[in-house]
Design a protein around this motif. Sequence first.
Motif, PDB file in Angstrom:
ATOM      1  N   ARG A  32      42.387  53.250  17.303  1.00  0.00           N
ATOM      2  CA  ARG A  32      42.830  52.765  15.987  1.00  0.00           C
ATOM      3  C   ARG A  32      41.679  52.671  14.993  1.00  0.00           C
ATOM      4  O   ARG A  32      40.517  52.575  15.379  1.00  0.00           O
ATOM      5  CB  ARG A  32      43.582  51.444  16.053  1.00  0.00           C
ATOM      6  N   ILE A  33      42.074  52.678  13.721  1.00  0.00           N
ATOM      7  CA  ILE A  33      41.101  52.592  12.630  1.00  0.00           C
ATOM      8  C   ILE A  33      41.274  51.236  11.955  1.00  0.00           C
ATOM      9  O   ILE A  33      42.387  50.856  11.562  1.00  0.00           O
ATOM     10  CB  ILE A  33      41.306  53.755  11.641  1.00  0.00           C
ATOM     11  N   VAL A  34      40.167  50.523  11.865  1.00  0.00           N
ATOM     12  CA  VAL A  34      40.204  49.122  11.414  1.00  0.00           C
ATOM     13  C   VAL A  34      39.255  48.946  10.230  1.00  0.00           C
ATOM     14  O   VAL A  34      38.077  49.302  10.340  1.00  0.00           O
ATOM     15  CB  VAL A  34      39.753  48.203  12.580  1.00  0.00           C
ATOM     16  N   PRO A  35      39.725  48.412   9.103  1.00  0.00           N
ATOM     17  CA  PRO A  35      38.795  48.164   7.987  1.00  0.00           C
ATOM     18  C   PRO A  35      38.021  46.864   8.193  1.00  0.00           C
ATOM     19  O   PRO A  35      38.528  45.939   8.832  1.00  0.00           O
ATOM     20  CB  PRO A  35      39.728  48.034   6.784  1.00  0.00           C
ATOM     21  N   VAL A  36      36.792  46.801   7.648  1.00  0.00           N
ATOM     22  CA  VAL A  36      36.100  45.512   7.585  1.00  0.00           C
ATOM     23  C   VAL A  36      36.957  44.633   6.665  1.00  0.00           C
ATOM     24  O   VAL A  36      37.224  45.010   5.528  1.00  0.00           O
ATOM     25  CB  VAL A  36      34.674  45.668   7.006  1.00  0.00           C
ATOM     26  N   PRO A  37      37.439  43.491   7.170  1.00  0.00           N
ATOM     27  CA  PRO A  37      38.425  42.742   6.384  1.00  0.00           C
ATOM     28  C   PRO A  37      37.825  41.978   5.208  1.00  0.00           C
ATOM     29  O   PRO A  37      36.695  41.493   5.276  1.00  0.00           O
ATOM     30  CB  PRO A  37      39.024  41.772   7.407  1.00  0.00           C
ATOM     31  N   LEU A  75      43.125  61.745   9.474  1.00  0.00           N
ATOM     32  CA  LEU A  75      42.753  62.020  10.875  1.00  0.00           C
ATOM     33  C   LEU A  75      43.943  61.849  11.830  1.00  0.00           C
ATOM     34  O   LEU A  75      43.824  62.094  13.026  1.00  0.00           O
ATOM     35  CB  LEU A  75      41.621  61.076  11.317  1.00  0.00           C
ATOM     36  N   ARG A  76      45.056  61.380  11.284  1.00  0.00           N
ATOM     37  CA  ARG A  76      46.279  61.128  12.083  1.00  0.00           C
ATOM     38  C   ARG A  76      46.004  60.168  13.234  1.00  0.00           C
ATOM     39  O   ARG A  76      46.333  60.435  14.384  1.00  0.00           O
ATOM     40  CB  ARG A  76      46.868  62.433  12.591  1.00  0.00           C
ATOM     41  N   LEU A  77      45.362  59.064  12.887  1.00  0.00           N
ATOM     42  CA  LEU A  77      45.093  58.021  13.874  1.00  0.00           C
ATOM     43  C   LEU A  77      45.731  56.723  13.393  1.00  0.00           C
ATOM     44  O   LEU A  77      45.877  56.519  12.181  1.00  0.00           O
ATOM     45  CB  LEU A  77      43.578  57.828  14.040  1.00  0.00           C
ATOM     46  N   PRO A  78      46.119  55.826  14.314  1.00  0.00           N
ATOM     47  CA  PRO A  78      46.767  54.577  13.888  1.00  0.00           C
ATOM     48  C   PRO A  78      45.828  53.712  13.037  1.00  0.00           C
ATOM     49  O   PRO A  78      44.636  53.596  13.345  1.00  0.00           O
ATOM     50  CB  PRO A  78      47.108  53.877  15.204  1.00  0.00           C
ATOM     51  N   TYR A  79      46.394  53.109  11.991  1.00  0.00           N
ATOM     52  CA  TYR A  79      45.642  52.242  11.087  1.00  0.00           C
ATOM     53  C   TYR A  79      46.049  50.805  11.378  1.00  0.00           C
ATOM     54  O   TYR A  79      47.246  50.495  11.413  1.00  0.00           O
ATOM     55  CB  TYR A  79      45.988  52.649   9.648  1.00  0.00           C
ATOM     56  N   ASP A  80      45.073  49.936  11.605  1.00  0.00           N
ATOM     57  CA  ASP A  80      45.398  48.551  11.940  1.00  0.00           C
ATOM     58  C   ASP A  80      44.577  47.587  11.085  1.00  0.00           C
ATOM     59  O   ASP A  80      43.455  47.217  11.443  1.00  0.00           O
ATOM     60  CB  ASP A  80      45.128  48.302  13.436  1.00  0.00           C
ATOM     61  N   ALA A 100      40.174  53.015   4.582  1.00  0.00           N
ATOM     62  CA  ALA A 100      40.523  53.121   6.009  1.00  0.00           C
ATOM     63  C   ALA A 100      41.908  53.747   6.182  1.00  0.00           C
ATOM     64  O   ALA A 100      42.125  54.577   7.070  1.00  0.00           O
ATOM     65  CB  ALA A 100      40.473  51.742   6.658  1.00  0.00           C
ATOM     66  N   GLN A 101      42.821  53.367   5.307  1.00  0.00           N
ATOM     67  CA  GLN A 101      44.189  53.886   5.396  1.00  0.00           C
ATOM     68  C   GLN A 101      44.215  55.397   5.109  1.00  0.00           C
ATOM     69  O   GLN A 101      44.888  56.158   5.802  1.00  0.00           O
ATOM     70  CB  GLN A 101      45.057  53.147   4.387  1.00  0.00           C
ATOM     71  N   TRP A 102      43.483  55.822   4.088  1.00  0.00           N
ATOM     72  CA  TRP A 102      43.445  57.251   3.750  1.00  0.00           C
ATOM     73  C   TRP A 102      42.785  58.056   4.870  1.00  0.00           C
ATOM     74  O   TRP A 102      43.241  59.140   5.217  1.00  0.00           O
ATOM     75  CB  TRP A 102      42.688  57.467   2.430  1.00  0.00           C
ATOM     76  N   VAL A 103      41.685  57.505   5.429  1.00  0.00           N
ATOM     77  CA  VAL A 103      41.006  58.197   6.528  1.00  0.00           C
ATOM     78  C   VAL A 103      41.948  58.296   7.737  1.00  0.00           C
ATOM     79  O   VAL A 103      42.079  59.357   8.357  1.00  0.00           O
ATOM     80  CB  VAL A 103      39.685  57.466   6.905  1.00  0.00           C
ATOM     81  N   ALA A 104      42.620  57.197   8.048  1.00  0.00           N
ATOM     82  CA  ALA A 104      43.550  57.197   9.185  1.00  0.00           C
ATOM     83  C   ALA A 104      44.645  58.245   8.969  1.00  0.00           C
ATOM     84  O   ALA A 104      45.017  58.976   9.895  1.00  0.00           O
ATOM     85  CB  ALA A 104      44.158  55.809   9.364  1.00  0.00           C
TER      86      ALA A 104
END
Length: 241
Positions: free
Chosen positions: A126-131, A156-161, A149-153
């Motif tokens: 998963r892809i996680v942004p620094v909150p 890359l077609r990876l889950p965004y959390d 993070a959302q655009w990168v996810a």
Amino acid sequence: MLCYGLMTIANVVCPPSCLLCRRACITATAVFCDACRQDVRAPSLPLCQCCGAEVPGAFDARLLCQPCRRRPRAFTVARAPFTYETTVRDAIHAFKYQGHHRIGRWLALGMSRTAEATLPLASITRIVPVPMHWIKRRLRGDDPVASLAQWVAGSLRLPYDPRLLCRTRWSTSQTRLTTPQRFRNVEGLFRTRARSLVDRAVLLVDDVLTSGATAESCAWSLRAGGVREVFVLTAARAPLR
Ligand SMILES: [Zn+2]
Ligand SMILES: [Zn+2]
């Protein structure tokens, strides 16, 4: 075809302007003019194998910069498409504080390409942004790092959390602090919401990596939650001081 023709006519009559300096852009899809684009630079090889800092003139088999030698990092590898200077510094500022989403998209595209070229994406779960602190997010009405993070996810077609990490307290900005102060300022600042995570690797996203203190604090918290490895992807890497 008609749409493309109309766009071409519109660009001749009124050419698109650079989102930073307002000079005319040559191509319709360009975000920056040629002069601004010339100042965009990727970190020059060789890079620290861990934090991605430029280490000029070093040719060790296991190449690490001085800060990474002195203090082992909680993350495995950090990479960024751009160095944090001139155009990219202004671009990140314009994206964060003036809401230029096209610039954000451009940064995210560079980040995705760098991730594909340098990070083990097959192991990332998963892809996680620094909150951002939830009060700050409410006050601002947006969260630029979460958008990146959302655009990168997405690309890359990876889950965004965005909910895996949270801030435990309000903190002062890192901008004017020295490196030791930066590490103290973010100690225990992040918490992982879930326990007993079984993720093999998580990709943490932020806008800029400077001392690495924020990324490291997040990485400690993710690893304490059970994540085996943390990789870091930022839009820009600040040069070592
Ligand atoms: Zn320009
Ligand atoms: Zn390093």
